[in-house]
Design a protein around this motif. Structure first.
Motif, PDB file in Angstrom:
ATOM      1  N   GLU A  82      35.703 116.075 -34.601  1.00 21.46           N
ATOM      2  CA  GLU A  82      35.999 115.184 -33.495  1.00 21.46           C
ATOM      3  C   GLU A  82      34.301 114.847 -33.862  1.00 21.46           C
ATOM      4  O   GLU A  82      34.180 113.666 -33.084  1.00 21.46           O
ATOM      5  N   ASP A 114      33.240 111.120 -33.986  1.00 20.07           N
ATOM      6  CA  ASP A 114      32.843 110.440 -32.666  1.00 20.07           C
ATOM      7  C   ASP A 114      31.509 109.941 -33.402  1.00 20.07           C
ATOM      8  O   ASP A 114      31.481 108.644 -32.837  1.00 20.07           O
ATOM      9  N   ARG A 151      36.141 105.409 -24.928  1.00 22.02           N
ATOM     10  CA  ARG A 151      36.008 105.810 -23.810  1.00 22.02           C
ATOM     11  C   ARG A 151      38.041 106.821 -23.914  1.00 22.02           C
ATOM     12  O   ARG A 151      38.498 106.576 -24.887  1.00 22.02           O
ATOM     13  N   GLN A 152      37.732 108.099 -23.514  1.00 26.69           N
ATOM     14  CA  GLN A 152      39.029 108.615 -23.789  1.00 26.69           C
ATOM     15  C   GLN A 152      40.335 108.642 -23.708  1.00 26.69           C
ATOM     16  O   GLN A 152      40.695 108.083 -23.759  1.00 26.69           O
ATOM     17  N   ASP A 153      40.217 107.204 -22.067  1.00 24.65           N
ATOM     18  CA  ASP A 153      41.535 106.276 -21.525  1.00 24.65           C
ATOM     19  C   ASP A 153      41.394 105.330 -23.086  1.00 24.65           C
ATOM     20  O   ASP A 153      43.007 105.056 -23.451  1.00 24.65           O
ATOM     21  N   LEU A 162      40.754 106.135 -26.373  1.00 24.66           N
ATOM     22  CA  LEU A 162      41.027 106.500 -27.043  1.00 24.66           C
ATOM     23  C   LEU A 162      42.511 106.886 -27.236  1.00 24.66           C
ATOM     24  O   LEU A 162      43.710 106.908 -27.858  1.00 24.66           O
ATOM     25  N   HIS A 163      43.237 107.798 -26.045  1.00 29.98           N
ATOM     26  CA  HIS A 163      44.290 107.946 -25.791  1.00 29.98           C
ATOM     27  C   HIS A 163      45.353 107.191 -26.020  1.00 29.98           C
ATOM     28  O   HIS A 163      46.470 106.744 -26.761  1.00 29.98           O
ATOM     29  N   PRO A 205      46.038 113.211 -21.905  1.00 26.15           N
ATOM     30  CA  PRO A 205      44.978 112.620 -23.040  1.00 26.15           C
ATOM     31  C   PRO A 205      43.888 113.296 -23.789  1.00 26.15           C
ATOM     32  O   PRO A 205      43.247 111.808 -24.540  1.00 26.15           O
ATOM     33  N   SER A 206      43.358 113.955 -22.740  1.00 21.99           N
ATOM     34  CA  SER A 206      42.046 114.813 -23.941  1.00 21.99           C
ATOM     35  C   SER A 206      42.556 115.220 -24.911  1.00 21.99           C
ATOM     36  O   SER A 206      40.985 114.981 -25.684  1.00 21.99           O
ATOM     37  N   ALA A 208      43.337 111.576 -27.457  1.00 21.78           N
ATOM     38  CA  ALA A 208      41.323 111.863 -27.489  1.00 21.78           C
ATOM     39  C   ALA A 208      40.843 111.728 -28.872  1.00 21.78           C
ATOM     40  O   ALA A 208      40.238 112.222 -29.839  1.00 21.78           O
ATOM     41  N   ASP A 209      40.586 113.185 -28.582  1.00 21.14           N
ATOM     42  CA  ASP A 209      39.601 114.591 -29.067  1.00 21.14           C
ATOM     43  C   ASP A 209      40.446 114.643 -30.446  1.00 21.14           C
ATOM     44  O   ASP A 209      39.556 114.800 -31.159  1.00 21.14           O
ATOM     45  N   GLU A 232      39.558 110.973 -32.455  1.00 25.64           N
ATOM     46  CA  GLU A 232      38.348 111.294 -33.248  1.00 25.64           C
ATOM     47  C   GLU A 232      37.981 112.124 -34.237  1.00 25.64           C
ATOM     48  O   GLU A 232      36.874 111.735 -35.572  1.00 25.64           O
TER      49      GLU A 232
END
Length: 232
Positions: free
Chosen positions: A38, A42, A74-76, A78-79, A106-107, A110-111, A114
């Motif tokens: 991750e 990133d 941002r996370q949103d 990527l989610h 979501p977290s 998203a991770d 990445e």
């Protein structure tokens, strides 16, 4: 969804299957897990998106480019991309995370995305990893405009309907699942005048509404393309 279908969606078949498996392994499952990948993903994601924006908007100053990049990574964002890839269905999670809805959190998604980008870099090199990232982001990049950043799906849907003088969409909560600390919400978006009904899921009602709006926009785009083909 199988891992092979994920590879098809990415447009890349991993030579090193261990890297792919590691990218899909959450820390709740075992060690080693995907957090180091991750970190790597990133870095490459920021570099690839920065180059895309640099080339697409040659007159945009550094500050605006930075804000656009931030909105894309941002996370949103990527989610949503991870959901579109059905990435959650391929994740390896511990029993506790599975029961609490970790595949849709979501977290975590998203991770994991990445981490997947990091694994791509190690498996195939920078150039090919960059091509895959651009492919994954294709729909978002297509809608990107300078100056305003990326408008969220609800705003874009509202502006589109206002532009053709139709009533605004209606959002309603269809249900919620999971423990209180990790609930998953289901929201329905209805555009009665166009007979469109879509559903979105997310870790908050707002996130679920955004997904439902995004899918409504996709339905509108598909209908527009179909109509254009019929006229040609």
């Amino acid at each position: 969804m199988t891992v092979s279908r994920l590879e098809q969606a990415l447009g890349h078949t991993f030579q090193n299957r261990d890297l792919l498996q590691l990218a899909l392994t959450h820390r709740s499952f075992t060690s080693p897990h995907n957090e180091r990948l991750e970190f790597l993903g990133d870095a490459i994601l920021n570099a690839v998106i920065a180059r895309c924006l640099f080339e697409r908007f040659p007159l945009l100053p550094e500050g605006d480019l930075s804000r656009l990049r931030a909105s894309l990574v941002r996370q949103d964002s990527l989610h949503q991309l991870a959901v579109d890839l059905s990435l959650g269905e391929c994740l390896r999670l511990g029993e506790g995370e599975q029961k609490s809805g970790g595949q849709q959190r979501p977290s975590i998604l998203a991770d994991a995305l990445e981490a997947l980008f990091g694994a791509l870099w190690l498996d195939a090199g920078f150039d090919l990893a960059g091509q895959v990232i651009v492919h994954v982001y294709a729909g978002v990049l297509k809608r990107l405009t300078s100056g305003q950043g990326i408008k969220d799906a609800k705003t874009r849907l509202q502006e589109y309907l206002q532009g053709i003088r139709l009533a605004l969409p209606q959002y309603s909560l269809a249900g919620a699942e999971g423990e209180a600390h990790a609930q998953q919400f289901r929201v329905v978006c209805v555009i009665e005048s166009l007979q469109i009904r879509t559903e979105g899921r997310g870790g908050s009602r707002r996130a679920a509404e955004q997904m439902a709006a995004e899918r409504a926009l996709e339905s509108l785009e598909s209908a527009h393309d179909h109509s254009r083909l019929q006229r040609s």
